[in-house]
Motif scaffolding. Structure first.
Motif, PDB file in Angstrom:
ATOM      1  N   ARG A 327      -0.056   1.539 -30.521  1.00  0.00           N
ATOM      2  CA  ARG A 327      -0.395   2.896 -30.962  1.00  0.00           C
ATOM      3  C   ARG A 327       0.786   3.852 -30.814  1.00  0.00           C
ATOM      4  N   LYS A 328       1.975   3.289 -30.481  1.00  0.00           N
ATOM      5  CA  LYS A 328       3.218   4.058 -30.323  1.00  0.00           C
ATOM      6  C   LYS A 328       3.115   5.092 -29.200  1.00  0.00           C
ATOM      7  N   VAL A 329       2.413   4.701 -28.141  1.00  0.00           N
ATOM      8  CA  VAL A 329       2.346   5.500 -26.915  1.00  0.00           C
ATOM      9  C   VAL A 329       3.174   4.772 -25.860  1.00  0.00           C
ATOM     10  N   LEU A 330       4.251   5.395 -25.403  1.00  0.00           N
ATOM     11  CA  LEU A 330       5.162   4.738 -24.478  1.00  0.00           C
ATOM     12  C   LEU A 330       5.019   5.316 -23.075  1.00  0.00           C
ATOM     13  N   ALA A 353       3.644   8.501 -16.772  1.00  0.00           N
ATOM     14  CA  ALA A 353       4.018   9.206 -17.995  1.00  0.00           C
ATOM     15  C   ALA A 353       5.178  10.140 -17.679  1.00  0.00           C
ATOM     16  N   SER A 354       6.113  10.268 -18.623  1.00  0.00           N
ATOM     17  CA  SER A 354       7.259  11.157 -18.441  1.00  0.00           C
ATOM     18  C   SER A 354       7.180  12.319 -19.418  1.00  0.00           C
ATOM     19  N   TYR A 355       7.454  13.515 -18.908  1.00  0.00           N
ATOM     20  CA  TYR A 355       7.469  14.695 -19.781  1.00  0.00           C
ATOM     21  C   TYR A 355       8.892  15.202 -20.011  1.00  0.00           C
ATOM     22  N   SER A 356       9.855  14.276 -20.013  1.00  0.00           N
ATOM     23  CA  SER A 356      11.255  14.692 -20.093  1.00  0.00           C
ATOM     24  C   SER A 356      11.747  14.910 -21.519  1.00  0.00           C
ATOM     25  N   THR A 357      11.348  14.067 -22.471  1.00  0.00           N
ATOM     26  CA  THR A 357      11.944  14.158 -23.804  1.00  0.00           C
ATOM     27  C   THR A 357      10.940  14.378 -24.931  1.00  0.00           C
ATOM     28  N   ALA A 358       9.704  13.912 -24.782  1.00  0.00           N
ATOM     29  CA  ALA A 358       8.723  14.089 -25.855  1.00  0.00           C
ATOM     30  C   ALA A 358       8.383  15.569 -26.019  1.00  0.00           C
ATOM     31  N   SER A 359       8.081  15.959 -27.250  1.00  0.00           N
ATOM     32  CA  SER A 359       7.698  17.351 -27.505  1.00  0.00           C
ATOM     33  C   SER A 359       6.292  17.607 -26.964  1.00  0.00           C
ATOM     34  N   VAL A 360       5.938  18.872 -26.846  1.00  0.00           N
ATOM     35  CA  VAL A 360       4.597  19.239 -26.383  1.00  0.00           C
ATOM     36  C   VAL A 360       3.541  18.651 -27.316  1.00  0.00           C
ATOM     37  N   GLU A 361       3.806  18.698 -28.610  1.00  0.00           N
ATOM     38  CA  GLU A 361       2.862  18.152 -29.594  1.00  0.00           C
ATOM     39  C   GLU A 361       2.737  16.642 -29.450  1.00  0.00           C
ATOM     40  N   GLU A 362       3.851  15.970 -29.235  1.00  0.00           N
ATOM     41  CA  GLU A 362       3.821  14.510 -29.061  1.00  0.00           C
ATOM     42  C   GLU A 362       3.066  14.120 -27.794  1.00  0.00           C
ATOM     43  N   MET A 363       3.261  14.868 -26.714  1.00  0.00           N
ATOM     44  CA  MET A 363       2.550  14.559 -25.472  1.00  0.00           C
ATOM     45  C   MET A 363       1.045  14.723 -25.657  1.00  0.00           C
ATOM     46  N   ASP A 364       0.651  15.753 -26.370  1.00  0.00           N
ATOM     47  CA  ASP A 364      -0.776  15.973 -26.596  1.00  0.00           C
ATOM     48  C   ASP A 364      -1.363  14.852 -27.453  1.00  0.00           C
ATOM     49  N   GLU A 365      -0.635  14.439 -28.488  1.00  0.00           N
ATOM     50  CA  GLU A 365      -1.097  13.339 -29.339  1.00  0.00           C
ATOM     51  C   GLU A 365      -1.183  12.037 -28.546  1.00  0.00           C
ATOM     52  N   ALA A 366      -0.206  11.805 -27.657  1.00  0.00           N
ATOM     53  CA  ALA A 366      -0.222  10.589 -26.839  1.00  0.00           C
ATOM     54  C   ALA A 366      -1.453  10.549 -25.939  1.00  0.00           C
ATOM     55  N   CYS A 367      -1.823  11.683 -25.377  1.00  0.00           N
ATOM     56  CA  CYS A 367      -3.007  11.736 -24.516  1.00  0.00           C
ATOM     57  C   CYS A 367      -4.273  11.431 -25.313  1.00  0.00           C
ATOM     58  N   GLN A 368      -4.334  11.922 -26.543  1.00  0.00           N
ATOM     59  CA  GLN A 368      -5.490  11.622 -27.388  1.00  0.00           C
ATOM     60  C   GLN A 368      -5.552  10.135 -27.719  1.00  0.00           C
ATOM     61  N   ARG A 369      -4.402   9.525 -28.002  1.00  0.00           N
ATOM     62  CA  ARG A 369      -4.392   8.095 -28.333  1.00  0.00           C
ATOM     63  C   ARG A 369      -4.744   7.248 -27.113  1.00  0.00           C
ATOM     64  N   LEU A 370      -4.253   7.644 -25.939  1.00  0.00           N
ATOM     65  CA  LEU A 370      -4.606   6.905 -24.722  1.00  0.00           C
ATOM     66  C   LEU A 370      -6.100   7.049 -24.441  1.00  0.00           C
ATOM     67  N   ARG A 371      -6.639   8.226 -24.670  1.00  0.00           N
ATOM     68  CA  ARG A 371      -8.084   8.433 -24.495  1.00  0.00           C
ATOM     69  C   ARG A 371      -8.871   7.476 -25.384  1.00  0.00           C
ATOM     70  N   ASP A 372      -8.450   7.342 -26.632  1.00  0.00           N
ATOM     71  CA  ASP A 372      -9.161   6.458 -27.553  1.00  0.00           C
ATOM     72  C   ASP A 372      -9.113   5.008 -27.082  1.00  0.00           C
ATOM     73  N   LEU A 373      -7.955   4.593 -26.537  1.00  0.00           N
ATOM     74  CA  LEU A 373      -7.835   3.236 -26.014  1.00  0.00           C
ATOM     75  C   LEU A 373      -8.730   3.021 -24.805  1.00  0.00           C
ATOM     76  N   LEU A 374      -8.792   4.008 -23.925  1.00  0.00           N
ATOM     77  CA  LEU A 374      -9.625   3.884 -22.735  1.00  0.00           C
ATOM     78  C   LEU A 374     -11.111   3.898 -23.086  1.00  0.00           C
ATOM     79  N   LYS A 375     -11.475   4.610 -24.122  1.00  0.00           N
ATOM     80  CA  LYS A 375     -12.869   4.603 -24.573  1.00  0.00           C
ATOM     81  C   LYS A 375     -13.302   3.203 -24.975  1.00  0.00           C
ATOM     82  N   LYS A 376     -12.369   2.459 -25.576  1.00  0.00           N
ATOM     83  CA  LYS A 376     -12.685   1.111 -26.044  1.00  0.00           C
ATOM     84  C   LYS A 376     -12.722   0.099 -24.885  1.00  0.00           C
TER      85      LYS A 376
END
Length: 376
Positions: A327-330, A353-376
């Motif tokens: 899901r391209k979540v690193l 998780a690292s907040y050093s280089t990803a943008s604020v928008e990318e971090m928020d999207e990553a959290c949503q994708r991780l949530r979807d994986l954990l739901k499954k």
């Protein structure tokens, strides 16, 4: 520079940077570093008990210190559990036995360090008692935990009682979201090196880095500690790489000059800290918004990492290394940071998780994708 000004090396400075130089480092940079350590940690280099050496990033200094102080297949190194995977990557192939010390959101637990040492002969009758402790006291990688002054004092006292050398790996010291370089702001927590200085001791070898403050690719770090230990690292440097890059050292020294010396550098550091504080806040907000049902965590007080426990997940490795990557979540699975020996099982329900280089928008999207994986 961001303000449009330039940092320029003149002809003599360029000649010095492009030639062989002292293994301790370019004199102009070493002078700045001693001034920095004097101002920040209260060191008195005039007494001759401590010195500084420039390294090829702090990782280079750490590797040399491990080789200097630890005998393969014989010695045991005391480490936080979890601890920095980069150090584990060196220590495993070097055949150094590891003894983990428990941590919580505030870093290493001094009472567990004491327990390990006081029970050593009974628990490990065939192994030499450890004589070296490795710690990341501020914004620890991966846990984000930071030692309080009370804990640092207690750890130092245990080191005195059991005659330990402390390797203080502190690349996130200045990324302290509750401290400041300003005389009007809250002071940063004193370092273990400064405690050693006040106690008149010689048991703390400290590692600093410019990777988080200026540039990671410039590969400039430095070690500060007892003169005899620094001399040994210098001899190793002479025999292995002669000295850290002269061009990189000259650029760092010139940036100090450009900023107006140590005081200007510390002002820059506060700006960097503000940047990371904002990013920490953004990631924490995204985790609370999307993942509160699925993870447990403590907001870090320093550094650039968020350490999360995945509820209901015994081992995060497959989820993070395979499903999340698809899901391209690193992120990094917690098992990468657990000190183990030989064939000991290595599993963890945590993830970094690292907040050093990803943008604020990318971090928020990553959290949503991780949530979807954990739901499954």
């Amino acid at each position: 520079m961001k303000d449009g000004s330039g940092v320029v090396l003149d002809e003599d400075e360029t000649k010095a940077a492009l030639q062989y130089s002292a293994s301790r480092g370019l004199p102009c940079l070493v002078s700045h570093l001693k001034s920095l350590q004097t101002k920040v940690h209260g060191l008195d280099f005039k007494r001759g008990k401590r010195d500084v050496i420039v390294t090829n990033g702090s990782q280079d200094g750490l590797a040399k210190a491990f080789e200097m102080l630890l005998e393969p297949r014989v010695d045991t190194l005391l480490v936080e559990s979890p601890t920095y995977s980069g150090s584990l990557a060196f220590l495993g192939p070097a055949s150094i036995h590891l003894q983990g010390v428990q941590t919580d959101e505030h870093g290493m637990i001094p009472s567990d360090l004491r327990r390990v040492l006081e029970s050593w002969e009974v628990s490990n009758p065939k192994r030499k008692k450890p004589r070296v402790l490795y710690t990341i006291p501020t914004g620890s990688n991966p846990s984000g935990g930071s030692l309080s002054l009370a804990r640092k004092n207690e750890i130092y006292q245990v080191a005195v009682e059991h005659n330990l050398i402390i390797l203080e790996d502190d690349p996130y010291y200045f990324l302290d979201f509750e401290g400041s370089s300003s005389p009007d702001g809250p002071a940063r927590c004193p370092s273990l090196l400064s405690i050693d200085e006040r106690a008149g001791g010689a048991r703390v070898l400290r590692f600093d880095s410019f990777s988080k403050l200026l540039s990671a690719g410039i590969r400039v770090g430095f070690a500060t500690g007892p003169s005899k230990l620094i001399e040994s690292i210098e001899l190793h440097t002479q025999a292995s790489m002669l000295h850290a890059s002269g061009v990189s050292q000259a650029v760092v020294s010139k940036i100090f000059d450009h900023l107006g010396g140590v005081d200007g550098f510390l002002t820059h550091v506060d700006d960097v800290t503000s940047f990371y504080r904002e990013r920490r806040d953004a990631l924490v907000a995204s985790v609370e918004r999307h993942l509160s049902e699925f993870v447990e965590f403590e907001s870090p007080k320093a550094g650039m990492f968020l350490w999360m426990k995945l509820k209901g997940v015994k081992d995060s490795n497959d989820l993070i290394m395979n499903k999340a990557v698809e899901r391209k979540v690193l992120m990094v699975p917690g098992a990468s940071f657990i000190p183990t020996n030989n064939d000991e099982p290595n599993i963890s329900s945590f993830v970094r998780a690292s907040y050093s280089t990803a943008s604020v928008e990318e971090m928020d999207e990553a959290c949503q994708r991780l949530r979807d994986l954990l739901k499954k």
